[in-house]
Design a protein around this motif. Sequence first.
Motif, PDB file in Angstrom:
ATOM      1  N   GLU A 135       0.826  -1.215   0.000  1.00 21.29           N
ATOM      2  CA  GLU A 135       0.000   0.000   0.000  1.00 21.29           C
ATOM      3  C   GLU A 135       0.857   1.260   0.000  1.00 21.29           C
ATOM      4  N   LYS A 136       1.918   1.270   0.826  1.00 21.51           N
ATOM      5  CA  LYS A 136       2.789   2.448   0.875  1.00 21.51           C
ATOM      6  C   LYS A 136       3.588   2.617  -0.402  1.00 21.51           C
ATOM      7  N   CYS A 137       3.901   1.507  -1.054  1.00 17.80           N
ATOM      8  CA  CYS A 137       4.687   1.569  -2.293  1.00 17.80           C
ATOM      9  C   CYS A 137       3.820   1.814  -3.518  1.00 17.80           C
ATOM     10  N   GLY A 138       2.515   1.732  -3.342  1.00 15.73           N
ATOM     11  CA  GLY A 138       1.619   1.928  -4.478  1.00 15.73           C
ATOM     12  C   GLY A 138       1.544   0.725  -5.391  1.00 15.73           C
ATOM     13  N   ILE A 139       1.838  -0.446  -4.848  1.00 14.65           N
ATOM     14  CA  ILE A 139       1.769  -1.668  -5.655  1.00 14.65           C
ATOM     15  C   ILE A 139       0.388  -2.268  -5.477  1.00 14.65           C
ATOM     16  N   ASP A 140      -0.320  -2.421  -6.580  1.00 15.96           N
ATOM     17  CA  ASP A 140      -1.652  -3.004  -6.568  1.00 15.96           C
ATOM     18  C   ASP A 140      -1.514  -4.458  -7.003  1.00 15.96           C
ATOM     19  N   GLU A 141      -1.872  -5.384  -6.114  1.00 15.47           N
ATOM     20  CA  GLU A 141      -1.721  -6.811  -6.424  1.00 15.47           C
ATOM     21  C   GLU A 141      -2.534  -7.224  -7.641  1.00 15.47           C
ATOM     22  N   GLY A 142      -3.586  -6.502  -7.965  1.00 19.29           N
ATOM     23  CA  GLY A 142      -4.426  -6.884  -9.086  1.00 19.29           C
ATOM     24  C   GLY A 142      -4.053  -6.204 -10.386  1.00 19.29           C
ATOM     25  N   CYS A 143      -2.866  -5.608 -10.465  1.00 20.33           N
ATOM     26  CA  CYS A 143      -2.525  -4.813 -11.648  1.00 20.33           C
ATOM     27  C   CYS A 143      -1.947  -5.641 -12.789  1.00 20.33           C
ATOM     28  N   GLY A 144      -1.821  -6.951 -12.627  1.00 16.29           N
ATOM     29  CA  GLY A 144      -1.249  -7.767 -13.687  1.00 16.29           C
ATOM     30  C   GLY A 144       0.258  -7.808 -13.651  1.00 16.29           C
ATOM     31  N   ALA A 154       9.999  -7.518 -21.723  1.00 17.33           N
ATOM     32  CA  ALA A 154       9.092  -7.355 -22.852  1.00 17.33           C
ATOM     33  C   ALA A 154       8.131  -6.198 -22.662  1.00 17.33           C
ATOM     34  N   GLY A 155       8.172  -5.553 -21.473  1.00 13.19           N
ATOM     35  CA  GLY A 155       7.284  -4.429 -21.205  1.00 13.19           C
ATOM     36  C   GLY A 155       5.829  -4.842 -21.065  1.00 13.19           C
ATOM     37  N   SER A 156       5.578  -6.023 -20.536  1.00 10.31           N
ATOM     38  CA  SER A 156       4.221  -6.554 -20.483  1.00 10.31           C
ATOM     39  C   SER A 156       3.505  -6.229 -19.185  1.00 10.31           C
ATOM     40  N   GLY A 157       3.590  -4.990 -18.732  1.00  8.25           N
ATOM     41  CA  GLY A 157       2.806  -4.587 -17.585  1.00  8.25           C
ATOM     42  C   GLY A 157       3.493  -4.771 -16.248  1.00  8.25           C
ATOM     43  N   ALA A 158       4.778  -4.944 -16.193  1.00  6.71           N
ATOM     44  CA  ALA A 158       5.459  -5.045 -14.904  1.00  6.71           C
ATOM     45  C   ALA A 158       5.341  -3.709 -14.193  1.00  6.71           C
TER      46      ALA A 158
END
Length: 160
Positions: A135-144, A154-158
């Motif tokens: 949450e503090k890092c702004g990482i959304d587990e559902g973001c793919g 490959a730039g596939s949404g990391a």
Amino acid sequence: MNLQELKACLQKCPELGLAIALPDGRRVPAHCHVTEVGHVTKKFVDCGGAFRASEACVLQTYVGSSVDDGHRLTAGKLAHILGFADSFLPTGELPVEVEYEDELVSQYRVEGAGLVGDVLTLQLGLKHTDCLAKEKCGIDEGCGCSNEPESAEAGSGACC
């Protein structure tokens, strides 16, 4: 698997041979032995600034020459070795890990133990890294997001 559960398994069948199965299906060579029982405490701060701690009982294995192979590890021998550590291991609730050197020194979680034929087999599982402050890092587990290196290249949404 915690230390108390492991000891109970070992004490039920002390005469059985012991095998250690790696997560990929290979086995630690049968002539390995446990050279250390450690109480490992790790104190750290996560990337969000929260202080944390973890503890484990770590069993270090050593694979020497198979020429002098008269000391195969049994369930009873490992139980005896673990008994030496009773004086400093604070609780039976500690998770158990196995340290093994193949090409690299790696640590694996002991996921369980069971009979495979007439051998008690410890099944090891992989350990993984994780962000503990999503949450503090702004990482959304559902973001793919993917932890696979080829996805990031490959730039596939990391996310990171």
